[in-house]
Design a protein around this motif. Structure first.
Motif, PDB file in Angstrom:
ATOM      1  N   VAL A 113       0.827  -1.210   0.000  1.00 26.10           N
ATOM      2  CA  VAL A 113       0.000   0.000   0.000  1.00 26.10           C
ATOM      3  C   VAL A 113       0.862   1.261   0.000  1.00 26.10           C
ATOM      4  O   VAL A 113       0.475   2.289  -0.571  1.00 26.10           O
ATOM      5  CB  VAL A 113      -0.972  -0.022   1.202  1.00 26.10           C
ATOM      6  N   LYS A 114       2.030   1.206   0.608  1.00 28.98           N
ATOM      7  CA  LYS A 114       2.930   2.364   0.605  1.00 28.98           C
ATOM      8  C   LYS A 114       3.233   2.826  -0.821  1.00 28.98           C
ATOM      9  O   LYS A 114       3.374   4.019  -1.081  1.00 28.98           O
ATOM     10  CB  LYS A 114       4.245   2.017   1.314  1.00 28.98           C
ATOM     11  N   ARG A 115       3.319   1.888  -1.749  1.00 28.13           N
ATOM     12  CA  ARG A 115       3.664   2.236  -3.134  1.00 28.13           C
ATOM     13  C   ARG A 115       2.519   2.951  -3.850  1.00 28.13           C
ATOM     14  O   ARG A 115       2.740   3.589  -4.884  1.00 28.13           O
ATOM     15  CB  ARG A 115       4.025   0.976  -3.926  1.00 28.13           C
ATOM     16  N   TYR A 116       1.312   2.815  -3.326  1.00 24.17           N
ATOM     17  CA  TYR A 116       0.155   3.339  -4.043  1.00 24.17           C
ATOM     18  C   TYR A 116      -0.096   4.830  -3.791  1.00 24.17           C
ATOM     19  O   TYR A 116      -0.912   5.440  -4.486  1.00 24.17           O
ATOM     20  CB  TYR A 116      -1.100   2.552  -3.654  1.00 24.17           C
ATOM     21  N   TYR A 117       0.585   5.392  -2.793  1.00 22.69           N
ATOM     22  CA  TYR A 117       0.275   6.770  -2.420  1.00 22.69           C
ATOM     23  C   TYR A 117       0.506   7.751  -3.553  1.00 22.69           C
ATOM     24  O   TYR A 117      -0.213   8.744  -3.682  1.00 22.69           O
ATOM     25  CB  TYR A 117       1.073   7.181  -1.178  1.00 22.69           C
ATOM     26  N   GLU A 118       1.495   7.516  -4.395  1.00 23.36           N
ATOM     27  CA  GLU A 118       1.747   8.453  -5.492  1.00 23.36           C
ATOM     28  C   GLU A 118       0.546   8.508  -6.434  1.00 23.36           C
ATOM     29  O   GLU A 118       0.206   9.583  -6.961  1.00 23.36           O
ATOM     30  CB  GLU A 118       3.004   8.062  -6.254  1.00 23.36           C
ATOM     31  N   TYR A 119      -0.115   7.367  -6.646  1.00 22.81           N
ATOM     32  CA  TYR A 119      -1.302   7.351  -7.505  1.00 22.81           C
ATOM     33  C   TYR A 119      -2.462   8.053  -6.809  1.00 22.81           C
ATOM     34  O   TYR A 119      -3.186   8.838  -7.437  1.00 22.81           O
ATOM     35  CB  TYR A 119      -1.679   5.918  -7.848  1.00 22.81           C
ATOM     36  N   TYR A 120      -2.660   7.754  -5.537  1.00 25.42           N
ATOM     37  CA  TYR A 120      -3.751   8.390  -4.799  1.00 25.42           C
ATOM     38  C   TYR A 120      -3.599   9.905  -4.808  1.00 25.42           C
ATOM     39  O   TYR A 120      -4.566  10.650  -4.981  1.00 25.42           O
ATOM     40  CB  TYR A 120      -3.800   7.888  -3.357  1.00 25.42           C
ATOM     41  N   LYS A 121      -2.370  10.364  -4.601  1.00 25.81           N
ATOM     42  CA  LYS A 121      -2.139  11.812  -4.559  1.00 25.81           C
ATOM     43  C   LYS A 121      -2.438  12.452  -5.909  1.00 25.81           C
ATOM     44  O   LYS A 121      -3.082  13.509  -5.982  1.00 25.81           O
ATOM     45  CB  LYS A 121      -0.683  12.091  -4.159  1.00 25.81           C
ATOM     46  N   LYS A 122      -1.985  11.822  -6.987  1.00 27.66           N
ATOM     47  CA  LYS A 122      -2.245  12.385  -8.310  1.00 27.66           C
ATOM     48  C   LYS A 122      -3.739  12.437  -8.591  1.00 27.66           C
ATOM     49  O   LYS A 122      -4.262  13.448  -9.103  1.00 27.66           O
ATOM     50  CB  LYS A 122      -1.549  11.547  -9.381  1.00 27.66           C
ATOM     51  N   ILE A 123      -4.453  11.369  -8.267  1.00 24.64           N
ATOM     52  CA  ILE A 123      -5.897  11.329  -8.534  1.00 24.64           C
ATOM     53  C   ILE A 123      -6.623  12.328  -7.651  1.00 24.64           C
ATOM     54  O   ILE A 123      -7.553  13.019  -8.100  1.00 24.64           O
ATOM     55  CB  ILE A 123      -6.428   9.900  -8.335  1.00 24.64           C
ATOM     56  N   ALA A 124      -6.229  12.443  -6.385  1.00 22.99           N
ATOM     57  CA  ALA A 124      -6.842  13.430  -5.489  1.00 22.99           C
ATOM     58  C   ALA A 124      -6.615  14.849  -6.004  1.00 22.99           C
ATOM     59  O   ALA A 124      -7.520  15.697  -5.947  1.00 22.99           O
ATOM     60  CB  ALA A 124      -6.283  13.276  -4.080  1.00 22.99           C
ATOM     61  N   ASP A 125      -5.421  15.120  -6.520  1.00 20.08           N
ATOM     62  CA  ASP A 125      -5.156  16.444  -7.091  1.00 20.08           C
ATOM     63  C   ASP A 125      -6.031  16.701  -8.311  1.00 20.08           C
ATOM     64  O   ASP A 125      -6.498  17.831  -8.539  1.00 20.08           O
ATOM     65  CB  ASP A 125      -3.682  16.562  -7.469  1.00 20.08           C
ATOM     66  N   ASP A 126      -6.254  15.660  -9.119  1.00 20.97           N
ATOM     67  CA  ASP A 126      -7.146  15.815 -10.275  1.00 20.97           C
ATOM     68  C   ASP A 126      -8.565  16.146  -9.827  1.00 20.97           C
ATOM     69  O   ASP A 126      -9.239  17.001 -10.437  1.00 20.97           O
ATOM     70  CB  ASP A 126      -7.161  14.524 -11.105  1.00 20.97           C
ATOM     71  N   ILE A 127      -9.037  15.473  -8.777  1.00 21.37           N
ATOM     72  CA  ILE A 127     -10.378  15.763  -8.255  1.00 21.37           C
ATOM     73  C   ILE A 127     -10.434  17.200  -7.740  1.00 21.37           C
ATOM     74  O   ILE A 127     -11.415  17.929  -7.980  1.00 21.37           O
ATOM     75  CB  ILE A 127     -10.753  14.778  -7.130  1.00 21.37           C
ATOM     76  N   ALA A 128      -9.395  17.625  -7.030  1.00 22.69           N
ATOM     77  CA  ALA A 128      -9.349  19.012  -6.539  1.00 22.69           C
ATOM     78  C   ALA A 128      -9.399  19.999  -7.700  1.00 22.69           C
ATOM     79  O   ALA A 128     -10.066  21.043  -7.616  1.00 22.69           O
ATOM     80  CB  ALA A 128      -8.087  19.224  -5.705  1.00 22.69           C
ATOM     81  N   GLY A 129      -8.717  19.672  -8.798  1.00 23.44           N
ATOM     82  CA  GLY A 129      -8.758  20.547  -9.976  1.00 23.44           C
ATOM     83  C   GLY A 129     -10.142  20.638 -10.578  1.00 23.44           C
ATOM     84  O   GLY A 129     -10.588  21.729 -10.977  1.00 23.44           O
ATOM     85  N   LYS A 130     -10.841  19.515 -10.625  1.00 30.27           N
ATOM     86  CA  LYS A 130     -12.208  19.531 -11.148  1.00 30.27           C
ATOM     87  C   LYS A 130     -13.117  20.374 -10.262  1.00 30.27           C
ATOM     88  O   LYS A 130     -13.959  21.147 -10.761  1.00 30.27           O
ATOM     89  CB  LYS A 130     -12.757  18.103 -11.242  1.00 30.27           C
ATOM     90  N   LEU A 131     -12.964  20.252  -8.950  1.00 30.39           N
ATOM     91  CA  LEU A 131     -13.798  21.043  -8.032  1.00 30.39           C
ATOM     92  C   LEU A 131     -13.475  22.530  -8.132  1.00 30.39           C
ATOM     93  O   LEU A 131     -14.379  23.379  -8.023  1.00 30.39           O
ATOM     94  CB  LEU A 131     -13.597  20.550  -6.591  1.00 30.39           C
TER      95      LEU A 131
END
Length: 484
Positions: free
Chosen positions: A150-168
Motif C-alpha cells: 500500500v505504501k507504493r500506491y500513495y503516489e497514484y492516490y495523490k495524483k488522482i486526489a489532485d485531479d479531483i481538486a482541480g475539477k472542483l
C-alpha cells in the motif's frame, strides 16, 4: 448512477429467489433438516420462533425493512445473543464484542446470506470460497494489499486526489456538487489503477468500465424486482458488455506484464493463480465490487458529517497545515501524524453503520458463548451495526464525535468493539488498508483547499443494505480556502 444490487433491502430483493432455493436445495431428510433438531439438544438461545416451516423468519425480516434493521429489533428484544431462522437455517446473531471473541478463528461464510450477488459475480470467486481452498486463495490474494504494498500506491492516490481538486476548483461558486459523483470517480480511479494496472491511467477507461458496471447493476435490480423474460435478457446483455470490458483489461495486462517483481499488482496475482477464465473473471468482479462500494460511501459519509460542522473542518485544516506546512505533499510518511483526520474516518464508519453485519459458519466444533452452546454447523451473524450503535459502548451513539477514538477512550472499550472490516478467521476485508489510505489522501487534499457546506443542512437518514447508503443524494457547495 444506479447502486449495486446488494445495497437494496435484503428481503424485498431476494425473497422470491430464496424461496425457490429452499425448495430445490433443502428437501426433507437432507442436511438442512438437521436444523430442526438443534433446539432440542442445546441450551435454548433466546430468539424468534420461526413463523413458517419453510420460510423461517423471512417475513419478519421483510417487515423490519431488511436484514440490518431486523438485527436491531432482534437484539433489542432478546439481548446480545439471539437466534432466528433464515428459511430452514438456524442462526445465532451475536451483538456484543464479548460474544464475538469466541468466533475469532472462524473462516467459512454461510453463503446463503450472500446469494443475491451470485448473478453478477458468478460462482467461482473468493466471496463463496470456504475451507482450505478459501484460505489458500486469501493467502495469495492478500499480498498486494499488505502494508508494504500500500505504501507504493500513495503516489497514484495523490495524483488522482489532485485531479479531483482541480475539477472542483473549476466549478462555479454556489453550484451544487454531488458527493457521490466525485467520491465514486476518485475511488474507481484509485482502486482500478493500483489493482488492475496502467490501462487506468487514462480516466476515460475508468469511466467506460464503471459505467458498464453500473448499467449491469441496474439491470440486475430490474431483473430481481420485475422478473420476466425482458428484464432477464436485458441483464444478460448488460453483464456481457461489462464482462467483455474486464476481459479487455485482462488481455492488456497479459500483453504488458510487469517489468520486475515490485511492480506486480493484484491482477498479476490472479493471472498466476486462477485456474480458468471464469475463475479469473469472478475474482476481478468480486474484488472490484467490494473495493468500490465500501470506500466510496465511507467518503460520502465522511464529507457529509464534516460538511455539517465547520469547526470540525477547521480542526482537520489546522492539523494538515501544521504537519504539512506550505510545501510538503500528502504521502505515506505523514499518515501516522494525521491523528484527528483518522479519527474522523473511524467515526464516519461507526456513525453511518457503514458495514451493518458479517457472518460465519461454525465449522470448527461446538462452542460455548456465555451460557449457550452453538453447535458445529450453525450460522453465526456478527451484528456489527448493533454493536456500533450500542449506547452502553458509545454514549449518544447517533452523535458524530471523532474524539471517541482518542487513545484514552479506545482503551476503555473492548478491543473488538470497533470492528468495521471484520475480524474473524483472517477473513477481514482485504482492502481495509486501501480504504484508509484512499480516505486520508483525499480528505487531506480537499480539506486543505476547500470548505464544504451542505446544500440543505438537515440530517440524512441511513438506507441499509450490505453497505449503508445515505437515504438521498448528498449535495454540497464549496468555498476555496485562503492558502497559508
Amino acid at each position: 448512477m444506479a447502486s449495486f444490487g446488494i445495497l437494496v433491502a435484503f428481503a424485498v430483493i431476494v425473497m422470491s429467489i430464496l424461496f425457490k432455493w429452499f425448495e430445490s436445495n433443502c428437501p426433507q431428510g437432507s442436511a438442512c433438516a438437521k436444523a430442526d433438531q438443534i433446539l432440542e439438544t442445546l441450551t435454548i438461545v433466546p430468539g424468534m420462533k420461526r413463523r413458517h416451516q419453510e420460510d423461517g423468519n423471512l417475513q419478519d425480516i421483510t417487515e423490519a425493512g431488511g436484514f440490518p434493521q431486523f438485527l436491531f429489533t432482534l437484539h433489542e428484544k432478546y439481548g446480545p445473543i439471539a437466534s432466528f431462522w433464515y428459511g430452514r437455517h438456524y442462526y445465532v446473531s451475536l451483538g456484543s464484542p464479548e460474544a464475538w471473541k469466541h468466533t475469532i478463528k472462524l473462516f467459512d461464510r454461510p453463503n446463503i446470506l450472500y446469494e443475491f450477488g451470485r448473478p453478477m459475480i458468478g460462482d467461482d470467486n473468493m466471496q463463496y470460497c470456504n475451507g482450505e481452498e478459501g484460505k489458500a486463495r486469501r493467502k495469495m490474494y492478500d499480498v498486494p494489499f499488505r502494508h508494504e504494498a500500500v505504501k507504493r500506491y500513495y503516489e497514484y492516490y495523490k495524483k488522482i486526489a489532485d485531479d479531483i481538486a482541480g475539477k472542483l476548483s473549476a466549478i462555479p461558486p454556489g453550484d451544487h456538487i454531488s458527493l457521490k459523483e466525485y467520491m465514486s470517480l476518485y475511488v474507481s480511479r484509485a482502486f482500478l489503477r493500483v489493482s488492475f494496472g496502467d490501462l487506468f491511467d487514462d480516466e476515460r477507461n475508468v469511466v467506460v468500465l464503471h459505467s458498464h458496471y453500473e448499467t449491469a447493476m441496474e439491470a440486475l435490480n430490474q431483473k430481481i424486482r420485475y422478473p420476466c423474460l425482458e428484464t432477464e435478457e436485458n441483464f444478460k446483455a448488460a453483464l456481457k458488455v461489462w464482462h467483455n470490458q474486464i476481459l479487455d483489461v485482462i488481455l492488456h495486462r497479459r500483453e504488458n506484464p510487469p517489468l520486475n517483481e515490485k511492480d506486480r499488482i493484484f491482477l498479476d496475482i490472479l493471472l498466476d493463480c486462477c485456474k480458468s477464465e471464469e475463475h479469473l473473471l469472478g475474482e476481478v468482479a468480486v474484488y472490484y465490487t467490494g473495493g468500490y462500494h465500501t470506500t466510496t460511501f465511507l467518503l460520502v459519509w465522511a464529507f457529509y458529517y464534516i460538511s455539517r460542522d465547520m469547526e470540525m473542518q477547521d480542526k482537520i485544516y489546522e492539523e494538515i497545515t501544521t504537519i504539512l506546512g506550505t510545501g510538503k505533499e500528502v504521502d505515506f510518511g505523514i499518515l501516522a501524524d494525521l491523528e484527528y483526520l483518522k479519527r474522523v474516518l473511524n467515526e464516519a464508519i461507526r456513525c453511518s453503520v457503514l458495514a451493518p453485519f458479517a457472518a460465519r459458519v461454525n465449522n470448527e466444533e461446538d462452542m460455548k458463548v456465555s451460557e449457550y452452546t452453538i453447535e458445529k454447523g450453525t450460522g453465526i451473524v456478527h451484528a456489527i451495526g448493533v454493536v456500533h450503535m450500542d449506547k452502553n459502548i458509545w454514549p449518544e451513539p447517533e452523535r458524530f464525535d471523532p474524539d471517541r477514538f482518542l487513545p484514552e477512550q479506545t482503551a476503555k472499550r473492548h478491543k473488538l468493539a470497533f470492528s468495521p472490516f471484520g475480524f474473524a478467521g483472517k477473513r477481514m476485508c482485504p482492502g481495509y488498508r486501501l480504504a484508509y489510505a484512499e480516505g486520508v489522501v483525499l480528505l487531506a487534499t480537499l480539506c486543505r483547499k476547500f470548505k464544504f457546506h451542505l446544500v440543505r443542512n438537515k440530517s440524512i437518514q441511513r438506507k441499509y443494505g450490505f453497505v449503508t447508503l445515505p437515504s438521498e443524494e448528498v449535495f454540497v457547495t464549496i468555498e476555496k480556502r485562503e492558502q497559508r
